[in-house]
Design a protein around this motif. Sequence first.
Motif, short mmCIF file in Angstrom:
data_model
loop_
_atom_site.label_atom_id
_atom_site.label_comp_id
_atom_site.label_asym_id
_atom_site.label_seq_id
_atom_site.Cartn_x
_atom_site.Cartn_y
_atom_site.Cartn_z
N ARG A 249 32.91 33.61 37.32
CA ARG A 249 32.99 34.50 37.44
C ARG A 249 34.45 35.04 37.46
O ARG A 249 34.91 35.17 36.83
CB ARG A 249 32.14 35.29 37.90
N GLY B 155 37.38 33.05 38.04
CA GLY B 155 38.11 33.05 37.53
C GLY B 155 38.81 31.36 38.34
O GLY B 155 39.76 30.94 37.85
N ARG C 46 36.57 37.54 35.86
CA ARG C 46 36.23 37.79 34.23
C ARG C 46 35.81 38.97 34.42
O ARG C 46 35.31 39.67 33.37
CB ARG C 46 34.95 36.89 33.52
N GLU C 47 34.36 39.14 35.36
CA GLU C 47 33.92 40.80 35.51
C GLU C 47 33.92 40.85 37.00
O GLU C 47 33.86 40.78 37.28
CB GLU C 47 32.48 40.21 34.95
N ARG D 65 43.61 39.36 34.99
CA ARG D 65 43.06 39.26 33.64
C ARG D 65 42.23 40.46 33.17
O ARG D 65 42.39 41.89 33.23
CB ARG D 65 41.25 38.64 33.88
N ILE E 228 40.71 42.73 31.51
CA ILE E 228 39.42 43.51 31.22
C ILE E 228 38.72 44.42 31.03
O ILE E 228 39.63 45.32 31.99
CB ILE E 228 38.19 42.52 31.69
N SER F 77 45.67 36.59 29.23
CA SER F 77 44.39 36.62 28.75
C SER F 77 43.40 35.43 29.00
O SER F 77 42.51 34.66 29.07
CB SER F 77 44.24 37.27 27.67
#
Length: 332
Positions: A173, A175, A244-245, A265, A267, A283
């Motif tokens: 998560r 990255g 990613r989150e 990123r 997001i 991205s």
Amino acid sequence: MKVLLYLEAENYLRKSGIGRAIKHQKRALDLVGQAYTTNPDDDYDLVHINTYGFKSWRLMSKAKKAGKKVIMHGHSTEEDFRDSFIGSNMLAPLFRSYLCHFYRKADAIITPTEYSKTLIEGYGIRRPIYAVSNGIDLSRYAGDKSKEQAFRNYFGLSDKQKVVMCAGLYFIRKGIDEFVQVAEAMPDVRFIWFGETNKLVIPHRVRQIVTKNHPANVTFAGYIKGDVFEGAMSGSDAFFFPSREETEGIVVLEALASKQQLVLRDIPVYQGWLDSSGAEFASDIPGFVAALRLVLNGGSHKQEKGYAVAESRGMDRIGRQLVEVYEKVMEL
């Protein structure tokens, strides 16, 4: 009004974002003169719970029974539980249900961003939810040449060596996979990842990345705090965070406060508070490489705009916002 700040399993969580968040809460409340305790046996009027374990549930139940107000901190969501520990994706729906038991029982919820507020509302939670940043201690991350030199000395870096840093747990998560792939595409640059996770609880793929499947220009430094880490924040050439989150990302605030160049990123969590005026966004791997080359070649100058974002989340402001929420909840 006296507040109980509660963190279960502090020794285990002290290296995590949650562990750092409660330190920020203490600092913020100190700055505004708000009375608080961290001892559940003390007298208090409202409890601000940061964790989701059995002791946290028991404390919540005891406080509710005594007629005291309870705030749960929405640090966690199903979305940021995924792609973390072994089996996390399979367990994620159960984890969401578990979180919701806490969120529904509380009188109110504090969560770091409007994005995480929207996620929790999407779970069907109808309690009041307040978006309050984790905040950042601006003075701690002001550039300091001695700290920056300590960082370079620790890793044996020459003055001319370009360095890209990241900080986070060993999670897909976060990255970590693409961090290594980007480093492989930029062999002339040193990449350093700060932070660690017990290798017994992370997937085999991630263990392989950390232990042997990474190029020679990548260093997994482990958990380091103090002058070396703070010197890295201001003394690196870029902060690259391909997560990613997130529910906010305290390390992003630290990099902004350090007047560092950021590559992130693209997001949803950053929407509404951090945009392309304060950081470079991409991205995918080619996009990350291009953004980092732009920064390293001197083509990006977004530090001041980024620092203004950190200023808007300074500890004194967060302290006042927390007190405002506490007062509202006391009136519920």
